[in-house]
Design a protein around this motif. Structure first.
Motif, PDB file in Angstrom:
ATOM      1  N   ALA A   1      52.910  11.572 -24.354  1.00 17.54           N
ATOM      2  CA  ALA A   1      51.973  10.692 -23.656  1.00 17.54           C
ATOM      3  C   ALA A   1      51.111   9.982 -24.678  1.00 17.54           C
ATOM      4  CB  ALA A   1      51.100  11.518 -22.700  1.00 17.54           C
ATOM      5  N   GLN A   2      50.311   9.031 -24.252  1.00 20.05           N
ATOM      6  CA  GLN A   2      49.439   8.292 -25.138  1.00 20.05           C
ATOM      7  C   GLN A   2      48.094   9.008 -25.264  1.00 20.05           C
ATOM      8  OE1 GLN A   2      49.219   4.289 -23.642  1.00 20.05           O
ATOM      9  NE2 GLN A   2      51.093   3.722 -24.684  1.00 20.05           N
ATOM     10  N   THR A   3      47.508   8.901 -26.437  1.00 24.47           N
ATOM     11  CA  THR A   3      46.195   9.498 -26.672  1.00 24.47           C
ATOM     12  C   THR A   3      45.538   8.793 -27.823  1.00 24.47           C
ATOM     13  OG1 THR A   3      45.026  11.581 -27.077  1.00 24.47           O
ATOM     14  CG2 THR A   3      47.076  11.248 -28.288  1.00 24.47           C
ATOM     15  N   ASP A   4      44.284   9.159 -28.147  1.00 27.94           N
ATOM     16  CA  ASP A   4      43.622   8.589 -29.301  1.00 27.94           C
ATOM     17  C   ASP A   4      42.816   9.664 -30.005  1.00 27.94           C
ATOM     18  OD1 ASP A   4      41.332   6.856 -27.086  1.00 27.94           O
ATOM     19  OD2 ASP A   4      41.395   8.949 -27.710  1.00 27.94           O
ATOM     20  N   SER A   5      42.316   9.354 -31.203  1.00 28.10           N
ATOM     21  CA  SER A   5      41.608  10.339 -32.007  1.00 28.10           C
ATOM     22  C   SER A   5      40.863   9.644 -33.120  1.00 28.10           C
ATOM     23  CB  SER A   5      42.600  11.350 -32.594  1.00 28.10           C
ATOM     24  OG  SER A   5      41.955  12.201 -33.513  1.00 28.10           O
ATOM     25  N   SER A   6      39.859  10.337 -33.670  1.00 25.03           N
ATOM     26  CA  SER A   6      39.134   9.806 -34.822  1.00 25.03           C
ATOM     27  C   SER A   6      39.790  10.219 -36.130  1.00 25.03           C
ATOM     28  CB  SER A   6      37.678  10.307 -34.790  1.00 25.03           C
ATOM     29  OG  SER A   6      37.650  11.726 -34.868  1.00 25.03           O
ATOM     30  N   ALA A   7      40.850  11.017 -36.050  1.00 25.22           N
ATOM     31  CA  ALA A   7      41.502  11.519 -37.264  1.00 25.22           C
ATOM     32  C   ALA A   7      42.256  10.395 -37.982  1.00 25.22           C
ATOM     33  CB  ALA A   7      42.461  12.642 -36.908  1.00 25.22           C
ATOM     34  N   TYR A   8      42.252  10.471 -39.299  1.00 27.65           N
ATOM     35  CA  TYR A   8      43.049   9.558 -40.109  1.00 27.65           C
ATOM     36  C   TYR A   8      44.355  10.235 -40.503  1.00 27.65           C
ATOM     37  CZ  TYR A   8      39.499   5.937 -40.788  1.00 27.65           C
ATOM     38  OH  TYR A   8      38.618   4.915 -40.593  1.00 27.65           O
ATOM     39  N   PHE A   9      45.409   9.409 -40.605  1.00 28.79           N
ATOM     40  CA  PHE A   9      46.716   9.908 -41.009  1.00 28.79           C
ATOM     41  C   PHE A   9      47.263   9.025 -42.123  1.00 28.79           C
ATOM     42  CE2 PHE A   9      46.115  11.345 -36.713  1.00 28.79           C
ATOM     43  CZ  PHE A   9      46.663  12.608 -36.682  1.00 28.79           C
ATOM     44  N   ARG A  10      48.052   9.647 -42.988  1.00 28.87           N
ATOM     45  CA  ARG A  10      48.785   8.886 -43.997  1.00 28.87           C
ATOM     46  C   ARG A  10      50.231   8.759 -43.514  1.00 28.87           C
ATOM     47  NH1 ARG A  10      48.387  10.717 -49.987  1.00 28.87           N
ATOM     48  NH2 ARG A  10      48.845  12.720 -49.039  1.00 28.87           N
ATOM     49  N   PHE A  11      50.670   7.518 -43.269  1.00 25.73           N
ATOM     50  CA  PHE A  11      52.037   7.227 -42.867  1.00 25.73           C
ATOM     51  C   PHE A  11      52.821   6.820 -44.113  1.00 25.73           C
ATOM     52  CE2 PHE A  11      49.489   6.660 -39.138  1.00 25.73           C
ATOM     53  CZ  PHE A  11      50.279   7.038 -38.064  1.00 25.73           C
ATOM     54  N   THR A  12      53.838   7.591 -44.468  1.00 25.21           N
ATOM     55  CA  THR A  12      54.726   7.229 -45.570  1.00 25.21           C
ATOM     56  C   THR A  12      56.007   6.670 -44.974  1.00 25.21           C
ATOM     57  OG1 THR A  12      53.830   9.016 -46.947  1.00 25.21           O
ATOM     58  CG2 THR A  12      55.911   8.029 -47.640  1.00 25.21           C
ATOM     59  N   LEU A  13      56.298   5.400 -45.285  1.00 21.54           N
ATOM     60  CA  LEU A  13      57.467   4.747 -44.728  1.00 21.54           C
ATOM     61  C   LEU A  13      58.706   5.073 -45.556  1.00 21.54           C
ATOM     62  CD1 LEU A  13      55.921   1.259 -43.866  1.00 21.54           C
ATOM     63  CD2 LEU A  13      55.792   3.424 -42.616  1.00 21.54           C
ATOM     64  N   ILE A  14      59.868   4.693 -45.052  1.00 23.21           N
ATOM     65  CA  ILE A  14      61.113   5.054 -45.730  1.00 23.21           C
ATOM     66  C   ILE A  14      61.265   4.343 -47.069  1.00 23.21           C
ATOM     67  CG2 ILE A  14      62.321   5.664 -43.608  1.00 23.21           C
ATOM     68  CD1 ILE A  14      63.606   2.939 -43.601  1.00 23.21           C
ATOM     69  N   ASP A  15      60.496   3.267 -47.304  1.00 19.90           N
ATOM     70  CA  ASP A  15      60.531   2.601 -48.610  1.00 19.90           C
ATOM     71  C   ASP A  15      59.398   3.086 -49.500  1.00 19.90           C
ATOM     72  OD1 ASP A  15      58.331   1.468 -47.426  1.00 19.90           O
ATOM     73  OD2 ASP A  15      58.951  -0.620 -47.717  1.00 19.90           O
ATOM     74  N   ASP A  16      58.731   4.205 -49.100  1.00 18.28           N
ATOM     75  CA  ASP A  16      57.645   4.855 -49.833  1.00 18.28           C
ATOM     76  C   ASP A  16      56.321   4.101 -49.759  1.00 18.28           C
ATOM     77  OD1 ASP A  16      58.991   7.159 -50.615  1.00 18.28           O
ATOM     78  OD2 ASP A  16      59.875   6.163 -52.352  1.00 18.28           O
ATOM     79  N   THR A  17      56.225   3.070 -48.928  1.00 11.28           N
ATOM     80  CA  THR A  17      54.931   2.441 -48.664  1.00 11.28           C
ATOM     81  C   THR A  17      54.042   3.440 -47.926  1.00 11.28           C
ATOM     82  OG1 THR A  17      55.902   0.242 -48.526  1.00 11.28           O
ATOM     83  CG2 THR A  17      53.759   0.542 -47.478  1.00 11.28           C
ATOM     84  N   GLU A  18      52.763   3.509 -48.299  1.00 15.10           N
ATOM     85  CA  GLU A  18      51.828   4.424 -47.664  1.00 15.10           C
ATOM     86  C   GLU A  18      50.724   3.643 -46.961  1.00 15.10           C
ATOM     87  OE1 GLU A  18      50.401   7.190 -50.533  1.00 15.10           O
ATOM     88  OE2 GLU A  18      52.300   8.262 -50.685  1.00 15.10           O
ATOM     89  N   ILE A  19      50.421   4.031 -45.728  1.00 15.75           N
ATOM     90  CA  ILE A  19      49.386   3.382 -44.935  1.00 15.75           C
ATOM     91  C   ILE A  19      48.438   4.458 -44.412  1.00 15.75           C
ATOM     92  CG2 ILE A  19      48.890   1.952 -42.904  1.00 15.75           C
ATOM     93  CD1 ILE A  19      51.709   0.805 -43.157  1.00 15.75           C
ATOM     94  N   ILE A  20      47.142   4.278 -44.633  1.00 16.74           N
ATOM     95  CA  ILE A  20      46.119   5.183 -44.125  1.00 16.74           C
ATOM     96  C   ILE A  20      45.516   4.553 -42.878  1.00 16.74           C
ATOM     97  CG2 ILE A  20      44.041   6.480 -44.658  1.00 16.74           C
ATOM     98  CD1 ILE A  20      46.464   7.125 -46.425  1.00 16.74           C
ATOM     99  N   ALA A  21      45.589   5.262 -41.746  1.00 20.85           N
ATOM    100  CA  ALA A  21      45.136   4.651 -40.497  1.00 20.85           C
ATOM    101  C   ALA A  21      44.865   5.702 -39.432  1.00 20.85           C
ATOM    102  CB  ALA A  21      46.181   3.656 -39.991  1.00 20.85           C
ATOM    103  N   LYS A  22      44.124   5.256 -38.391  1.00 24.34           N
ATOM    104  CA  LYS A  22      43.974   6.031 -37.170  1.00 24.34           C
ATOM    105  C   LYS A  22      45.063   5.594 -36.186  1.00 24.34           C
ATOM    106  CE  LYS A  22      38.895   6.254 -37.421  1.00 24.34           C
ATOM    107  NZ  LYS A  22      37.639   5.915 -36.708  1.00 24.34           N
ATOM    108  N   VAL A  23      45.445   6.508 -35.296  1.00 23.89           N
ATOM    109  CA  VAL A  23      46.417   6.166 -34.265  1.00 23.89           C
ATOM    110  C   VAL A  23      45.664   5.683 -33.030  1.00 23.89           C
ATOM    111  CG1 VAL A  23      48.251   7.014 -32.772  1.00 23.89           C
ATOM    112  CG2 VAL A  23      48.096   7.814 -35.131  1.00 23.89           C
ATOM    113  N   ASP A  24      45.914   4.426 -32.653  1.00 19.18           N
ATOM    114  CA  ASP A  24      45.278   3.862 -31.470  1.00 19.18           C
ATOM    115  C   ASP A  24      46.027   4.288 -30.212  1.00 19.18           C
ATOM    116  OD1 ASP A  24      43.469   2.090 -30.024  1.00 19.18           O
ATOM    117  OD2 ASP A  24      45.211   0.779 -29.792  1.00 19.18           O
ATOM    118  N   SER A  25      47.355   4.198 -30.257  1.00 19.24           N
ATOM    119  CA  SER A  25      48.177   4.621 -29.119  1.00 19.24           C
ATOM    120  C   SER A  25      49.610   4.803 -29.590  1.00 19.24           C
ATOM    121  CB  SER A  25      48.110   3.604 -27.975  1.00 19.24           C
ATOM    122  OG  SER A  25      48.613   2.340 -28.404  1.00 19.24           O
ATOM    123  N   LEU A  26      50.405   5.455 -28.737  1.00 18.01           N
ATOM    124  CA  LEU A  26      51.805   5.731 -29.040  1.00 18.01           C
ATOM    125  C   LEU A  26      52.683   5.130 -27.957  1.00 18.01           C
ATOM    126  CD1 LEU A  26      51.489   9.545 -29.841  1.00 18.01           C
ATOM    127  CD2 LEU A  26      51.387   7.667 -31.465  1.00 18.01           C
TER     128      LEU A  26
END
Length: 283
Positions: A24-49
């Motif tokens: 289901a969809q949710t939100d949070s104040s937590a930050y996550f590091r997303f590492t993509l398959i090309d090794d790009t890294e993005i620091i972000a909060k999840v707004d929705s899924l």
């Protein structure tokens, strides 16, 4: 408690989304590091899924949509980013000094590695779950037909959050036709500046399987943004032989260099040490 429960729920939902489990969809104040398959890294909060994507908000306030098929790793960070250390990705984290971790080279990536100056290897990420490697020794004074040739494959069928599991096999062909093959099952857990790898392997030659398996225990500890301590240890069951190692790896986005020492032990007696040098370049 509510904040902790919210973060836990969000992390479970993200992992579920990567493994095609309904969520289901949710939100949070937590930050996550997303590492993509090309090794790009993005620091972000999840707004929705959504069933196939993450809608995120970066630390600078930018709204992005990332397809879950492009994400290979998600790590939860401290909600206060001033307390969270973000590390440069190790371009050679698919290996310890010699033995493999459970991580796999992303699809389309090519890596050139040299062990102990005379043992080059070329690795290719065929898919995000299959990696092939091969090479031939370049021992001075030896003819081409006297060099050792090697070919290996790694399959990583399980990638969930901070854990990966793989099967690895390497075939060696020598000038005296005494071919030799190794097969390993390897698991790697990684979080923040720590990573731990354990493996169980067997060897066989000319249809004879060695009775004693080898256990591999390895660890990686980040020292700085561009360096880590590595230890890789080989323990043979039912044999009085073990090999311990300790050293450092320095790296940037594409280049990594290893400097370490191997300490063989036989019948509980030390046999001195062997210097270890390694170099890799990822295209």
């Amino acid at each position: 408690m509510c904040n902790i429960a919210s973060k836990f729920e969000l992390l479970v939902l993200i992992v579920a989304s990567l493994t095609s489990v309904p969520f289901a969809q949710t939100d949070s104040s937590a930050y996550f590091r997303f590492t993509l398959i090309d090794d790009t890294e993005i620091i972000a909060k999840v707004d929705s899924l959504t069933p196939d994507a993450f809608k995120i908000i970066t630390a600078s306030g930018m709204n992005l949509v990332i397809k879950k098929s492009q994400v290979k790793l998600i790590e939860e960070l401290d909600s206060d980013l001033s307390r969270q250390k973000i590390f440069q990705t190790d371009p050679n984290d698919y290996r310890l000094f010699l033995s493999p971790t459970a991580r796999s080279l992303p699809a389309g990536n090519v890596q050139f590695v040299v062990y102990e100056i005379f043992f080059p290897v070329v690795s290719v990420g065929i898919t995000d779950y299959l990696m092939l490697s091969g090479g031939m020794s370049l021992i001075p004074g030896a003819e081409i037909d006297e060099q050792v040739r090697y070919l290996s494959a790694k399959v990583t069928p399980l990638k969930i959050s901070n854990f990966q599991f793989s099967f690895n096999s390497t075939y060696f062909s020598s000038w005296d036709n005494n071919d030799f093959t190794t097969a390993f099952a390897t698991a790697t857990f990684f979080s923040g500046k720590f990573a731990f790898t354990t493996g169980l392997g067997f060897g066989y030659s000319q249809k004879d399987i060695f009775k004693s398996p080898v256990i591999i225990l390895g660890a990686e500890i980040r020292m700085t943004d561009n360096s880590k301590i590595i230890t890789e240890n080989w323990l043979w069951d039912d044999e009085d032989l073990s090999i311990f190692s300790f050293g450092v790896r320095f790296f940037n986005q594409k280049i990594a260099g290893d400097l370490g020492f191997l300490f063989p032990r036989y019948n509980s007696n030390s046999s001195g040490f062997i210097p270890w040098l390694g170099f890799s370049y990822t295209f």
